[in-house]
Enzyme design. Structure first.
Site, PDB file in Angstrom:
ATOM      1  N   TYR A  32       0.981  -1.506   0.304  1.00 22.94           N
ATOM      2  CA  TYR A  32      -0.252   0.181   0.153  1.00 22.94           C
ATOM      3  C   TYR A  32       0.588   0.682  -0.094  1.00 22.94           C
ATOM      4  O   TYR A  32       2.169   1.475   0.196  1.00 22.94           O
ATOM      5  CB  TYR A  32      -0.785   0.145   0.831  1.00 22.94           C
ATOM      6  N   ARG A  51       8.263   4.724  -4.913  1.00 23.66           N
ATOM      7  CA  ARG A  51       8.578   3.451  -3.564  1.00 23.66           C
ATOM      8  C   ARG A  51       7.325   2.422  -3.591  1.00 23.66           C
ATOM      9  O   ARG A  51       7.708   1.128  -3.439  1.00 23.66           O
ATOM     10  CB  ARG A  51       8.425   4.011  -2.876  1.00 23.66           C
ATOM     11  N   ARG A  99      -7.104 -20.236  -1.799  1.00 18.88           N
ATOM     12  CA  ARG A  99      -6.638 -20.508  -1.194  1.00 18.88           C
ATOM     13  C   ARG A  99      -5.558 -21.256  -0.715  1.00 18.88           C
ATOM     14  O   ARG A  99      -5.240 -22.298  -0.612  1.00 18.88           O
ATOM     15  CB  ARG A  99      -6.709 -20.913   0.386  1.00 18.88           C
ATOM     16  N   LYS A 147       6.214  -2.395   1.776  1.00 24.96           N
ATOM     17  CA  LYS A 147       5.065  -1.592   2.777  1.00 24.96           C
ATOM     18  C   LYS A 147       4.093  -2.338   2.333  1.00 24.96           C
ATOM     19  O   LYS A 147       3.287  -2.072   1.801  1.00 24.96           O
ATOM     20  CB  LYS A 147       4.939  -0.110   1.691  1.00 24.96           C
ATOM     21  N   GLU A 179      11.490   2.737  14.608  1.00 21.87           N
ATOM     22  CA  GLU A 179      10.519   3.301  14.052  1.00 21.87           C
ATOM     23  C   GLU A 179       9.372   3.250  14.773  1.00 21.87           C
ATOM     24  O   GLU A 179       9.258   2.706  15.636  1.00 21.87           O
ATOM     25  CB  GLU A 179      10.364   3.301  12.721  1.00 21.87           C
TER      26      GLU A 179
END
Length: 283
Positions: A32, A51, A99, A147, A179
């Site tokens: 995301y 990114r 799945r 991310k 962070e």
């Protein structure tokens, strides 16, 4: 009611649907980005797109469309929702498939975007008073530079911080701060800005890169290295950066007042510079 983008269509939010077999839902097999919006324009969009491409590549996923098309969708959502100040959330998944832990072949990727209106985002009261931080052990997976939507532990951390009467949490690994739950962390000592170096341990923040560049242009010294919680508590200032918080001063860590206990001059000035440049260069 908001208009959102789901797999090629602009639809009212109450009609937005994805498959129960989507791997973003089943495996957090998705990445995301969050792009800030100021005065109806996108902040740092090219850097977010770059990114995004890197995150997808690290997970062996292609970019589902050219960057220009992605930009057009962002702008269309801004227009359709009359968004002046806030952010746009983008999520790309590997797609829907039966799945199975093994990556499927030929699944059509899922692409979802939506807006979040945050009036007064640039003039947030928290920036004037500063935020309070608690520290927690960093128990996330090792590839934090990608991310992904694996955000359960950061969500737990932010919730734990709120339960303790704080605003957010910094995560600590091997005795050093990595962070924040959704931001990069910094301290200031003797006019030197100290923040953890880039690596797989932290997200390569877009706002981080911009702020460090601005700091150097302002003749401030920057050290990219790990720092301890004790070092942070003894600092002159502390702050965090993110696409939604910009530059946010930190005034307390684990109950210890930082500096004067009010937003410091360097963090305050960096926020001013960042907002000024962002408004000037937003697209």
């Amino acid at each position: 009611m908001r208009t959102v983008y789901v797999n090629g269509d602009y639809v009212p939010e109450d009609q937005a649907k994805i498959s129960v077999f989507d791997r973003g839902f089943l495996f957090a097999d998705a990445v995301y980005e969050v792009t800030g919006v100021l005065e109806g324009k996108l902040v740092d969009f090219p850097a977010h797109a770059a990114r995004l491409a890197r995150s997808l590549s690290e997970l062996d996923m292609p970019m589902p469309m050219p960057e220009a098309d992605l930009l057009a969708i962002h702008r269309e959502l801004v227009t359709r929702n009359g968004l002046e100040e806030g952010m746009i959330y983008l999520q790309i998944t590997r797609g829907a498939a039966d799945r199975d832990f093994v990556f499927p072949k030929g699944a059509e990727q899922g692409v979802v975007l939506f807006t979040q209106s945050v009036p007064g985002l640039a003039d947030a009261p928290a920036a004037r008073r500063g935020i309070r931080i608690v520290t927690l052990p960093d128990r996330r997976w090792g590839r934090r530079d990608i991310k992904t939507v694996q955000l359960l532990y950061p969500s737990m951390g932010k919730t734990a911080a709120k339960a303790q009467g704080a605003d957010d949490a910094w995560m600590v690994e091997d005795g050093h701060v990595t962070e924040g739950t959704s931001n990069n962390a910094y301290i200031v000592k003797d006019r030197t800005i100290i923040t953890r170096h880039l690596g797989e341990e932290i997200l390569h923040g877009i706002t981080r890169a911009a702020v460090l560049r601005m700091a150097e242009e302002a003749q401030l010294k920057v050290e990219e290295r790990p720092f301890t919680v004790a070092e942070a508590q003894a600092a002159d200032e502390a702050f965090v950066t993110s696409a939604s918080a910009f530059v946010m001063p930190v005034v307390e860590i684990d109950g210890t007042r930082i500096g004067s206990g009010t937003p410091g001059p360097i963090a305050t000035r960096l926020r001013e510079i960042y907002l000024e440049e962002s408004r000037a260069n937003a697209i």
